[in-house]
Design a protein around this motif. Structure first.
Motif, PDB file in Angstrom:
ATOM      1  N   GLU A 285      60.003  71.193  75.578  1.00 46.41           N
ATOM      2  CA  GLU A 285      59.182  72.343  75.955  1.00 46.41           C
ATOM      3  C   GLU A 285      59.266  73.485  74.950  1.00 46.41           C
ATOM      4  O   GLU A 285      58.251  74.087  74.588  1.00 46.41           O
ATOM      5  N   GLY A 286      60.432  73.814  74.479  1.00 45.55           N
ATOM      6  CA  GLY A 286      60.579  74.925  73.545  1.00 45.55           C
ATOM      7  C   GLY A 286      59.829  74.687  72.251  1.00 45.55           C
ATOM      8  O   GLY A 286      59.187  75.595  71.714  1.00 45.55           O
ATOM      9  N   GLU A 287      59.902  73.456  71.746  1.00 45.94           N
ATOM     10  CA  GLU A 287      59.217  73.146  70.496  1.00 45.94           C
ATOM     11  C   GLU A 287      57.696  73.149  70.694  1.00 45.94           C
ATOM     12  O   GLU A 287      56.943  73.583  69.817  1.00 45.94           O
ATOM     13  N   ARG A 288      57.272  72.661  71.839  1.00 48.73           N
ATOM     14  CA  ARG A 288      55.821  72.709  72.113  1.00 48.73           C
ATOM     15  C   ARG A 288      55.331  74.153  72.160  1.00 48.73           C
ATOM     16  O   ARG A 288      54.247  74.473  71.685  1.00 48.73           O
ATOM     17  N   ALA A 289      56.122  75.027  72.731  1.00 42.48           N
ATOM     18  CA  ALA A 289      55.744  76.438  72.785  1.00 42.48           C
ATOM     19  C   ALA A 289      55.648  77.031  71.389  1.00 42.48           C
ATOM     20  O   ALA A 289      54.763  77.845  71.099  1.00 42.48           O
ATOM     21  N   ALA A 290      56.552  76.617  70.507  1.00 43.60           N
ATOM     22  CA  ALA A 290      56.502  77.119  69.137  1.00 43.60           C
ATOM     23  C   ALA A 290      55.226  76.671  68.436  1.00 43.60           C
ATOM     24  O   ALA A 290      54.566  77.455  67.743  1.00 43.60           O
ATOM     25  N   VAL A 291      54.852  75.401  68.645  1.00 48.63           N
ATOM     26  CA  VAL A 291      53.630  74.901  68.021  1.00 48.63           C
ATOM     27  C   VAL A 291      52.411  75.589  68.610  1.00 48.63           C
ATOM     28  O   VAL A 291      51.444  75.890  67.914  1.00 48.63           O
ATOM     29  N   TRP A 294      51.687  78.530  66.713  1.00 45.98           N
ATOM     30  CA  TRP A 294      50.942  78.306  65.468  1.00 45.98           C
ATOM     31  C   TRP A 294      49.432  78.296  65.728  1.00 45.98           C
ATOM     32  O   TRP A 294      48.665  78.906  64.982  1.00 45.98           O
ATOM     33  N   PHE A 295      49.038  77.581  66.797  1.00 43.75           N
ATOM     34  CA  PHE A 295      47.611  77.495  67.087  1.00 43.75           C
ATOM     35  C   PHE A 295      47.039  78.870  67.446  1.00 43.75           C
ATOM     36  O   PHE A 295      45.913  79.200  67.076  1.00 43.75           O
ATOM     37  N   ASP A 296      47.809  79.662  68.180  1.00 43.30           N
ATOM     38  CA  ASP A 296      47.349  81.017  68.492  1.00 43.30           C
ATOM     39  C   ASP A 296      47.218  81.840  67.213  1.00 43.30           C
ATOM     40  O   ASP A 296      46.266  82.607  67.034  1.00 43.30           O
ATOM     41  N   GLN A 297      48.194  81.686  66.312  1.00 44.20           N
ATOM     42  CA  GLN A 297      48.193  82.466  65.083  1.00 44.20           C
ATOM     43  C   GLN A 297      47.009  82.132  64.179  1.00 44.20           C
ATOM     44  O   GLN A 297      46.375  83.020  63.608  1.00 44.20           O
ATOM     45  N   VAL A 299      44.263  79.809  64.994  1.00 49.20           N
ATOM     46  CA  VAL A 299      43.009  79.311  65.557  1.00 49.20           C
ATOM     47  C   VAL A 299      42.481  80.172  66.697  1.00 49.20           C
ATOM     48  O   VAL A 299      41.352  80.668  66.645  1.00 49.20           O
ATOM     49  N   PHE A 300      43.283  80.363  67.758  1.00 52.66           N
ATOM     50  CA  PHE A 300      42.751  80.918  68.991  1.00 52.66           C
ATOM     51  C   PHE A 300      43.086  82.386  69.252  1.00 52.66           C
ATOM     52  O   PHE A 300      42.464  83.022  70.087  1.00 52.66           O
ATOM     53  N   GLY A 301      44.064  82.916  68.589  1.00 52.92           N
ATOM     54  CA  GLY A 301      44.465  84.295  68.841  1.00 52.92           C
ATOM     55  C   GLY A 301      43.434  85.306  68.380  1.00 52.92           C
ATOM     56  O   GLY A 301      42.562  85.011  67.560  1.00 52.92           O
ATOM     57  N   ASP A 302      43.545  86.534  68.895  1.00 51.81           N
ATOM     58  CA  ASP A 302      42.596  87.600  68.554  1.00 51.81           C
ATOM     59  C   ASP A 302      42.584  87.905  67.063  1.00 51.81           C
ATOM     60  O   ASP A 302      41.564  88.324  66.506  1.00 51.81           O
ATOM     61  N   GLU A 303      43.719  87.718  66.398  1.00 50.41           N
ATOM     62  CA  GLU A 303      43.818  88.039  64.974  1.00 50.41           C
ATOM     63  C   GLU A 303      43.763  86.795  64.089  1.00 50.41           C
ATOM     64  O   GLU A 303      44.081  86.861  62.898  1.00 50.41           O
ATOM     65  N   ALA A 304      43.353  85.654  64.650  1.00 50.13           N
ATOM     66  CA  ALA A 304      43.418  84.393  63.900  1.00 50.13           C
ATOM     67  C   ALA A 304      42.611  84.431  62.611  1.00 50.13           C
ATOM     68  O   ALA A 304      43.043  83.918  61.574  1.00 50.13           O
TER      69      ALA A 304
END
Length: 341
Positions: A285-291, A294-297, A299-304
């Motif tokens: 779970e922790g590693e999935r959260a880290a990945v 990355w996607f938020d940073q 692809v999907f995040g407001d500042e992507a």
């Protein structure tokens, strides 16, 4: 009037290029443009007779054979998979345009006639002169007019990665459309075994099996439906799901895809991402959260879109602005990565 109930698609009358650009092209909703191509010689020929539109098409014949799908009458015109999804319920063939036109006319009224559908024939290659004679009065940057011919048929619910204007020339066509977010409720078929490139919904809109596909009830509540006559056109935004039924004995549609430019297509990107999905989904779970971070940073995040703003423009590589060069860079990176696996 449609034979399937649904929400009404927004409509306007025939419009000019400026209004299309200002009011429709950048809006993310489908819009019917009634009578947009009523002035086309092809539409006028279709209004006279099937033979007249057939002769109009053949007058532009460039001598190339079109890709054709042929199926037995028992499929009801629905080009689809076979029962176990391992193949399809139709055969593929090639035919010269004049032969195809003659066959479609000859089969009219014949009991048990096969369903025939030929699509995506680039007008400049297959029907040189068509686009100059039947001019779309809208800005569709770098779009190639593509001609679709057939008798009664259904194209299963799918999406296109580009924006699309589709013009009905002959026959009538029913369009059923779903917003992109309804994908999970449409029970999409195999991603790597497709009818024509894009994945399709497994649900038969005319006989939905809600015991097998219960979430389709939610999609159906959001479905927009319209019927187009010769000369009418519809704007379908990128990624909107749509099911198209041709109702006439001799059907002709011309469509224009545009809008991807130098950007990589999202669907092949998803297929490449399958490797990543398989590598990520079974992580702790922790590693999935880290990945996920990355996607938020990126692809999907407001500042992507600004994720690489701190880098010199020449060094942004795959994070740079859309361009053919960036697409080539992404392909090269993927090829080098796959070689190391």
């Amino acid at each position: 009037m449609s034979d399937i109930p649904g929400l009404a698609v927004a409509e306007t009358g025939a419009i000019d290029a400026a209004r299309f650009e200002a009011e429709i092209a950048h809006g993310y909703r489908p819009v019917v443009m009634r009578g947009l191509a009523a002035h086309w010689p092809a539409v006028r020929a279709a209004q006279r007779s099937d033979r007249a539109i057939g002769e109009h098409i053949v007058s532009f014949d460039g001598g190339r054979s079109a890709d054709v799908m042929v199926a037995q009458s028992d499929i009801g015109g629905r080009f689809f998979y076979n029962d176990d999804l391992s193949g399809f319920n139709f055969e593929r063939a090639k035919a010269p345009i004049p032969t195809l036109v003659d066959q479609l006319i000859a089969l009219q009224g014949v009991p048990g006639a096969p369903a025939i559908y030929a699509g995506a024939a680039a007008a400049g290659e297959f029907l040189p002169g068509w686009a100059e004679t039947n001019v779309l009065p809208l800005p569709t940057p770098e779009a190639v007019p593509r001609v679709w011919l057939g008798n009664e048929s259904r194209v299963s619910t799918h999406y296109d990665v580009s924006s699309n204007v589709a013009v009905v020339v002959a026959g009538r066509r029913r369009f059923c459309l779903f917003p992109p977010e309804q994908g999970p409720n449409l029970y999409v078929g195999p991603l790597d075994v497709t009818i024509a490139g894009q994945p399709v919904s497994l649900v038969d809109l005319e006989a939905p099996d809600l015991d097998r596909y219960p979430r389709f009830a939610d999609a159906r509540a959001q479905m927009q439906v319209t019927m187009l006559e010769p000369g009418d056109a519809i704007f379908i935004p990128s990624m909107w799901w749509h099911d198209v039924k041709a109702l006439g004995r001799f059907n002709v549609l011309v469509n224009y895809w545009w809008g991807q430019g130098g950007a990589a297509s999202p669907f092949p990107a998803l297929i490449h991402a399958i490797l990543a999905i398989l590598a990520i989904r079974d992580l702790p779970e922790g590693e999935r959260a880290a990945v996920r971070g990355w996607f938020d940073q990126y692809v999907f995040g407001d500042e992507a879109k600004a994720a690489a703003a701190h880098l010199p423009e020449a060094m942004r590589g795959v994070l740079g602005e859309p361009s053919p060069e960036r697409t080539d860079s992404i392909r090269g990176y993927l090829a080098r990565t796959l070689e190391r696996l």
